[in-house]
Scaffold this motif. Structure first.
Motif, PDB file in Angstrom:
ATOM      1  N   SER A   1      33.555  26.623  41.269  1.00 52.54           N
ATOM      2  CA  SER A   1      34.538  26.817  42.330  1.00 52.54           C
ATOM      3  C   SER A   1      34.613  28.309  42.624  1.00 52.54           C
ATOM      4  O   SER A   1      34.558  29.130  41.703  1.00 52.54           O
ATOM      5  CB  SER A   1      35.914  26.282  41.913  1.00 52.54           C
ATOM      6  N   VAL A   2      34.745  28.654  43.912  1.00 56.92           N
ATOM      7  CA  VAL A   2      34.723  30.049  44.325  1.00 56.92           C
ATOM      8  C   VAL A   2      35.961  30.356  45.146  1.00 56.92           C
ATOM      9  O   VAL A   2      36.308  29.618  46.073  1.00 56.92           O
ATOM     10  CB  VAL A   2      33.460  30.362  45.161  1.00 56.92           C
ATOM     11  N   GLY A   3      36.660  31.430  44.809  1.00 58.63           N
ATOM     12  CA  GLY A   3      37.817  31.873  45.568  1.00 58.63           C
ATOM     13  C   GLY A   3      37.452  33.020  46.488  1.00 58.63           C
ATOM     14  O   GLY A   3      36.296  33.182  46.881  1.00 58.63           O
ATOM     15  N   ALA A   4      38.425  33.858  46.815  1.00 59.83           N
ATOM     16  CA  ALA A   4      38.166  34.993  47.686  1.00 59.83           C
ATOM     17  C   ALA A   4      37.439  36.105  46.958  1.00 59.83           C
ATOM     18  O   ALA A   4      36.533  36.735  47.508  1.00 59.83           O
ATOM     19  CB  ALA A   4      39.479  35.510  48.267  1.00 59.83           C
ATOM     20  N   SER A   5      37.813  36.361  45.712  1.00 60.24           N
ATOM     21  CA  SER A   5      37.219  37.468  44.967  1.00 60.24           C
ATOM     22  C   SER A   5      36.910  37.113  43.515  1.00 60.24           C
ATOM     23  O   SER A   5      36.637  37.991  42.709  1.00 60.24           O
ATOM     24  CB  SER A   5      38.152  38.683  45.007  1.00 60.24           C
ATOM     25  N   HIS A   6      36.976  35.833  43.174  1.00 60.01           N
ATOM     26  CA  HIS A   6      36.614  35.422  41.822  1.00 60.01           C
ATOM     27  C   HIS A   6      36.019  34.025  41.847  1.00 60.01           C
ATOM     28  O   HIS A   6      36.066  33.338  42.881  1.00 60.01           O
ATOM     29  CB  HIS A   6      37.832  35.459  40.894  1.00 60.01           C
ATOM     30  N   ALA A   7      35.434  33.614  40.739  1.00 59.70           N
ATOM     31  CA  ALA A   7      34.816  32.301  40.655  1.00 59.70           C
ATOM     32  C   ALA A   7      34.935  31.772  39.232  1.00 59.70           C
ATOM     33  O   ALA A   7      35.168  32.523  38.287  1.00 59.70           O
ATOM     34  CB  ALA A   7      33.344  32.363  41.074  1.00 59.70           C
ATOM     35  N   MET A   8      34.792  30.445  39.098  1.00 60.89           N
ATOM     36  CA  MET A   8      34.815  29.781  37.791  1.00 60.89           C
ATOM     37  C   MET A   8      33.749  28.703  37.767  1.00 60.89           C
ATOM     38  O   MET A   8      33.400  28.137  38.811  1.00 60.89           O
ATOM     39  CB  MET A   8      36.168  29.118  37.527  1.00 60.89           C
TER      40      MET A   8
END
Length: 446
Positions: free
Chosen positions: A429-436
């Motif tokens: 999963s990817v956000g605006a400035s981070h990912a997991m």
């Protein structure tokens, strides 16, 4: 993923990641059996990377992680399954019979993150607006079990709010309520998960959200939307927007203009995309960057199919701020929309008004895709993770990249514990400035 579950489970839950001794693999956050049990298990790690100025990386502090680093470890039964993600068609085995199986999933919001395991969820990151659902607006810097909602089937985090779909087919939302994003007919914030009461008569089967709008699909394929519209037509409810602030609809409304039942949906920044059970894409909303893939830059609130994809069977869609990805049943990835920062995966960073295959991934068989605000990700059938797009905040997980990474690059993992075996990525999963991502750390194949 298709797995069956143990009929009897001894559950061992830890309320926060900080509650267990940290090791190189990450603290044990959840186990399906007691430590002394010899029950067969799969070791799955939760890894995060990118900018964590609000605690969204889950490492206990404000930090930047240049490459994927452990947040927590899960000890799962070998027959676990992946939880439903927005935009993904259900697999033939993911029906009501799966209620007894252990499901796991991750979701990244703008500045917060969530982990779902067996109906429970841990959430952390920026807390203002109540987006963490703990009854206050405090931030959390490690994964923290939310005791206010159980029996959760899927989690979808937005910009400053959160949404959850329960196994009983109910939708709960919490966080900042501006622009009607929560669907509660009022615009104030909700500090705790609150049931969305709407006109649908059936259970909800699929849920997606973005910065300020949300979409839900009933068990028979009817689509409902709510939240900010602002005249760009992202809700598919008509021209000019709704009656609320900034042209919003605070009450879930059926998208009557959509003439076919759908099975999956994603919410982009200012557009919406739905997928039928036979693999055809319909979309609507803002199109100034070619987000709708129609060959022009004309925004349109009316749902229309992407005609150039009629000969493809799409099994997953993903939407970013201004771009989209589609995954075919043959493992190919297509992209279109805004090309800035290289988010489309082509050598050029120009906008793309019709879907094109990402040739740099053509040698791989892709099984999972994800979009962030201005970056993208794909997982292969061998468990390799590729990322591309905006690398300014290290959210691609590869140190030393230029800020614009136009072509997919494979994310490498450190072998901090050889006994766990190689990294096999199963979800991202990817956000605006981070990912997991979730990584299976056993030598056995998925």
């Amino acid at each position: 993923m298709a797995f069956r579950s143990l009929s009897l489970r001894s559950l061992r839950h830890l309320s926060t990641a900080a509650g267990n001794a940290t090791n190189a693999a990450g603290p044990l956050l959840w186990s399906h059996a007691a430590e002394e049990s010899d029950a067969s298990s799969s070791t799955v790690q939760v890894l995060s990377w990118g900018r964590g100025s609000s605690g969204q990386l889950g490492g206990g502090k404000e930090e930047i992680r240049f490459y994927p680093s452990p947040v927590a470890t899960l000890r799962l039964p070998t027959d676990f399954r992946l939880a439903t993600v927005p935009g993904r068609l259900p697999s033939p085995t993911s029906d009501s019979a799966a209620d007894c199986e252990v499901e796991v999933g991750v979701s990244c919001g703008l500045f917060h993150s969530a982990l779902l395991v067996d109906g429970k969820f841990w959430i952390w990151g920026k807390g203002d607006g109540g987006r963490l659902g703990f009854g206050d607006e405090n931030s959390a810097f490690v994964p923290t079990l939310n005791p206010n909602l159980d029996g959760v089937q899927s989690i979808a985090l937005g910009g400053i709010h959160s949404t959850a779909l329960t196994r009983s087919g109910e939708v709960y939302t919490w966080g900042y309520g501006g622009f009607g994003a929560l669907g509660h007919s009022v615009y104030h914030r909700e500090l705790l998960p609150r049931l969305v009461k709407a006109s649908w008569k059936e259970k909800i089967a699929h849920l997606a959200t973005s910065g300020a709008h949300t979409a839900a699909i009933t068990s028979s394929g009817e689509l409902f939307t709510w939240g900010r519209d602002q005249g760009d037509g992202r809700l598919g409810l008509g021209s000019g927007g709704g009656p609320g602030e900034a042209g919003s609809f605070s009450i879930p409304s059926r998208v009557n203009a959509l003439p076919v039942p759908v099975a999956a949906v994603t919410c982009g920044g200012f557009f919406t995309m739905a997928l039928t059970s036979d693999g055809q894409i319909w979309n609507w909303g803002a199109n100034s960057n070619g987000e709708l893939g129609r060959g022009n830059a004309v925004s349109d609130w009316r749902p229309q199919p992407i005609t150039s994809l009629k000969d493809h069977r799409i099994i997953q869609i993903a939407s970013g701020g201004y771009h989209s990805l589609a995954l075919t049943d043959t493992g190919k990835v297509l992209s279109w929309g805004h090309g800035g920062q290289g988010r489309l995966g082509y050598p050029s960073v120009q906008n793309q008004k019709v879907p094109l295959v990402i040739e740099a991934l053509a040698h791989e068989h892709i099984v999972h895709i994800a979009c962030g605000g201005s970056s993208s990700a794909a997982i292969t059938d061998e468990g390799k993770l590729y990322m591309w797009g905006n690398a300014r905040d290290c959210q691609l997980g590869v140190p030393g990249l230029p800020e614009v990474q136009a072509l997919p690059v494979e994310v490498k993992f450190l072998r901090e514990d050889e006994e766990l075996g190689s990294h096999h990525v199963i979800s991202v999963s990817v956000g605006a400035s981070h990912a997991m991502c979730l990584v299976l750390r056993q030598s056995s194949t998925v």
